[in-house]
Design an enzyme around this catalytic site. Structure first.
Site, PDB file in Angstrom:
ATOM      1  N   ASP A   1       0.868  -1.167   0.000  1.00  0.00           N
ATOM      2  CA  ASP A   1       0.000   0.000   0.000  1.00  0.00           C
ATOM      3  C   ASP A   1       0.915   1.230   0.000  1.00  0.00           C
ATOM      4  O   ASP A   1       2.145   1.114   0.108  1.00  0.00           O
ATOM      5  CB  ASP A   1      -0.968   0.001   1.190  1.00  0.00           C
ATOM      6  CG  ASP A   1      -2.176   0.905   0.929  1.00  0.00           C
ATOM      7  OD1 ASP A   1      -2.120   1.717  -0.017  1.00  0.00           O
ATOM      8  OD2 ASP A   1      -3.171   0.826   1.668  1.00  0.00           O
TER       9      ASP A   1
HETATM   10  C1  BGC Z   1      -5.012   3.329   0.263  1.00  0.00           C
HETATM   11  C2  BGC Z   1      -5.245   2.327  -0.839  1.00  0.00           C
HETATM   12  C3  BGC Z   1      -5.095   2.994  -2.186  1.00  0.00           C
HETATM   13  C4  BGC Z   1      -3.714   3.610  -2.266  1.00  0.00           C
HETATM   14  C5  BGC Z   1      -3.402   4.261  -3.602  1.00  0.00           C
HETATM   15  C6  BGC Z   1      -3.718   4.092   0.062  1.00  0.00           C
HETATM   16  O1  BGC Z   1      -3.567   5.117   0.972  1.00  0.00           O
HETATM   17  O2  BGC Z   1      -5.011   2.651   1.512  1.00  0.00           O
HETATM   18  O3  BGC Z   1      -6.504   1.736  -0.701  1.00  0.00           O
HETATM   19  O4  BGC Z   1      -5.305   2.081  -3.209  1.00  0.00           O
HETATM   20  O5  BGC Z   1      -3.597   4.578  -1.244  1.00  0.00           O
HETATM   21  O6  BGC Z   1      -4.149   5.394  -3.797  1.00  0.00           O
END
Ligand code: BGC
Length: 712
Positions: free
Chosen positions: A263
């Site tokens: 993530d």
């Molecule tokens: C979130 C994810 C997301 C990623 C990219 C993160 O902060 O937890 O769900 O896909 O950012 O935007």
């Protein structure tokens, strides 16, 4: 198709490591030399490293995509195209209901339709991968991200995640309108303590395997090509560097073959978790744990080469990870066409097209849940004098979180959709003291009050947890003020999570839960209020009576002292609250009534070779045609580890014409009764089972049957 093994063999170690890096788009199109004090400096990577990166996150629009790909291909040494990834969660520009609402339709084919449309729009914009579905099971409405998932049940999450993945990926990733799905957040992110975003997760392997894994499994079984790790720890280790999760649970138990991505910054954050010492340690732990692509942080770019040269990390691990990334690019057809599907004209022709708007409306209509309808307040008759009130009655802010590309200015308001049906008075002010005498006089003459209120879009989603997911004080006060008029009140809720409605439920006549329905919110709500749509949604998360009941879910264990109804006994209850939710899982009303006949089973004893056939007749005894979702629950009366009081095993959504009877049939096999035992084995037990069928997790009819092995 490219021969990716050959491609891999042709790469230098720096180029290989680059494939595992994912950076934001501006790195590729800004003058990086001027960025020495900017983001590049912060990441301390070189321009050369930027132009070796394998993928890009969070981009929008075909023009920008093309610019980035062009710049990259001109400068990179190996000329392997970039892969573009973005959050396309519930629609790209034509926005669909939030996933929690889609799940409430109990219609996986609609989930598939929504993601198919989203994939077509997103791919025309140049996106190759979406960070969806989010299959995190959650029992805690305080957590802001419940709107992104499917609720509290594993089977429902499995089916929804499966369907969404199929919709995104289509028959082949080579197709123009397919994008790859990245299921997230692995694992158990929905179990963050006290519902607080980014918080600790501390659940057992028992809970992980038997409940929390199911949603991810649905996406993986449908062929999701990527998995995103979560921010949380599991058994004390951050998921992104958790070898047990990524190699054993994901690759062995779930048989996942695709790409694992972190993530946003979650690799680097293992330093904050205090399980990594420094960036070199992060890179070392992450590659060994099984992380392929590092999103946003750059520990691989900076340290992996040295780790390999120092023989701390075997080259083989790098090669395996890079091969998986190259394979994905190849399957997407990027080697042949780096600009695949990217087209300004195509994007224009698809976004808000009739077909896409129709699809969004269809999904929205089935996602609405009718929670209360006293004295048949609904449906409304055309021409009645409606007082349309509340913060949400005249705004385009109905799309919901995670809809970056959706245009609120183009989103119809409820007021505009409802005007042709007879809006006679309207106001967004939720305090009668601020109404003029004339306004009050008019308001009192209304036949019905439709109050559209709830949460702002910014009150749920990532980093938007609430400690008190209740109606706001001013909303409750307002409802009480309105109640004094004696005019029927219809409460239309627009929100991102289950809300505690205990204080208001008896003051309103009807409650329509819409969550966020997206671009077609207003039309779907209007059609439902006026009976052009008979609501058929059912809750996929319990609505608590009190915040203190959270976590609250229908499939809880029995405990050794289940509440016996006597609050003087030493059984499991609260002195100051009931155990039950206000509205249970699986519950939702219709404008018609369904009568359930007796349950028939093929035999009182079933075996693996002779599965149980369960059937019953359901009659539409009301005056309107409608959908009913018939739910099958099973309780295992004796299991090796304690199992839920009942668990959803199947469901069928059937259309029944008024006055007609439909036969609904389920086949229950031993596969549906398997669970992970304490030794880790996924098997079933002989014994007695209660089979219950009904319209919700509490409105059920049941029979008891026995399961035995087949005799040899
Ligand atoms: C979130 C994810 C997301 C990623 C990219 C993160 O902060 O937890 O769900 O896909 O950012 O935007």
């Amino acid at each position: 198709m490219a021969n990716i093994k050959k491609v891999l063999a042709s790469l230098t170690i720096d180029e290989k490591i680059g494939q595992l890096a994912q950076l934001p788009p501006f790195f590729f199109i800004k003058d990086l030399k001027k960025e020495v004090s900017g983001p590049l400096a912060k990441l301390s990577i070189t321009e050369e490293q930027v132009f070796s990166a394998g993928s890009v996150l969070g981009i929008g629009g075909p023009e920008e995509m093309k610019q980035v790909q062009d710049a990259y291909l001109a400068k990179s040494t190996h000329k392997i195209p970039l892969m573009f990834m973005a959050d396309v969660i519930h629609g790209y520009k034509t926005i669909f209901p939030v996933p929690l609402a889609i799940a409430s339709s109990w219609n996986p084919s609609l989930a598939k339709l929504a993601s198919k449309v989203a994939a077509a729009e997103a791919s025309s914009s140049g996106i190759h991968v979406t960070y969806a579905p989010m299959a995190d099971l959650s029992r805690d409405p305080r957590w802001g991200r419940v709107m992104e998932g499917y609720g509290e049940d594993g089977l429902l999450a499995y089916r929804m995640a499966f369907a969404m993945t199929e919709g995104f990926q289509g028959e082949s990733l080579l197709a123009e309108d397919s994008i790859a799905a990245c299921v997230k957040h692995f694992a158990a992110y929905g179990a963050v303590e006290a519902g607080r975003e980014y918080n600790t997760v501390d659940i057992s392997r028992y809970a992980l395997f038997n409940y929390f894994l199911k949603g991810y499994q649905g996406a993986i079984d449908a062929g999701a090509r990527l998995v995103m790790t979560s921010f949380n720890t599991f058994e004390g280790k951050p998921a992104t560097t958790n070898e047990y999760l990524l190699r054993h649970v994901l690759r062995e138990f779930l048989n996942f073959k695709g790409v694992v991505i972190s993530d946003y910054d979650s690799a680097l954050e293992t330093i904050e978790h205090r399980t990594s010492l420094d960036q070199r340690d992060v890179a070392n732990q992450a590659i060994k744990a099984g992380l392929d692509i590092e999103m946003a942080s750059t520990t691989y770019l900076k340290h992996l080469k040295q780790l390999i040269q120092d023989k701390v990390v075997p080259l083989k691990l790098l090669d395996e990870a890079v091969l998986r990334v190259l394979e994905l690019k190849n399957d997407l057809g990027l080697f042949e066409n780096p600009y695949k599907s990217m087209s300004v004209e195509k994007e224009k022709s698809l976004v808000y097209s009739h077909a896409h708007m129709d699809a969004a409306l269809k999904v929205s209509l089935e996602s609405i849940v009718l929670l209360k309808n006293a004295n048949q307040t609904l449906p409304l008759k055309k021409g009645v004098k409606i007082a349309l009130l509340g913060s949400h009655h005249n705004t385009g802010q109905l799309l919901g979180p995670w809809s970056w590309h959706g245009d609120r200015t183009l989103t119809q308001t409820i007021q505009s959709a409802m005007t042709p049906y007879g809006v006679y008075f309207s106001s967004a002010v939720e305090d009668l003291e601020q109404y003029s005498k004339e306004d009050l006089r008019r308001l009192k003459k209304a036949d019905v009050i439709v109050l559209c209120t709830g949460e702002l879009e910014s009150m749920s989603g990532e980093a938007h947890s609430r400690a008190n997911p209740v109606m706001f004080k001013h909303q409750t006060e307002f409802i009480k003020q309105l109640k004094a008029f004696g005019i029927p009140i219809v409460l239309v809720l627009v929100n991102g999570r289950p809300i505690v409605l205990t204080e208001v439920v008896s003051h309103v006549d009807a409650i329509v839960e819409t969550y966020f329905l997206g671009t077609q919110s207003a039309l779907a709500i209007t059609k439902t209020l006026f009976g052009e749509n008979n609501p058929s949604g059912k809750l996929t998360m319990s609505f608590p009576r009190s915040v203190g009941q959270i976590p609250l879910y229908y499939n809880h264990l029995n405990t050794g002292r289940p509440f016996n109804g006597d609050k003087k006994s030493y059984t499991s209850f609260y002195l100051d609250e009931d155990n039950e939710p206000l509205f249970p899982f699986g519950f939702g009303l219709s404008y018609t009534q369904f009568q359930y006949g007796t349950i028939n089973v093929s035999s009182s004893l079933f075996t693996p070779k002779k599965p149980l056939v369960i059937s019953l007749l359901v009659k539409n005894a009301g005056l309107l045609d409608g959908f009913e979702t018939v739910q099958l629950y099973v309780s295992d009366l004796k299991s090796e580890v304690a199992l839920p009081v009942r668990e959803l095993k199947d469901f069928k959504k059937v259309w029944i014409k008024k006055g007609k009877v439909e036969k609904v049939e389920f086949t229950l096999t031993v596969d549906q009764l398997k669970y992970v035992h304490s030794n880790g084995d996924l098997t079933w037990d002989e014994g007695e089972f209660v089979i219950a069928v009904g319209s919700s997790s509490v409105h059920l009819k049941s029979v008891t049957v026995a399961l035995k092995k087949d005799s040899k």
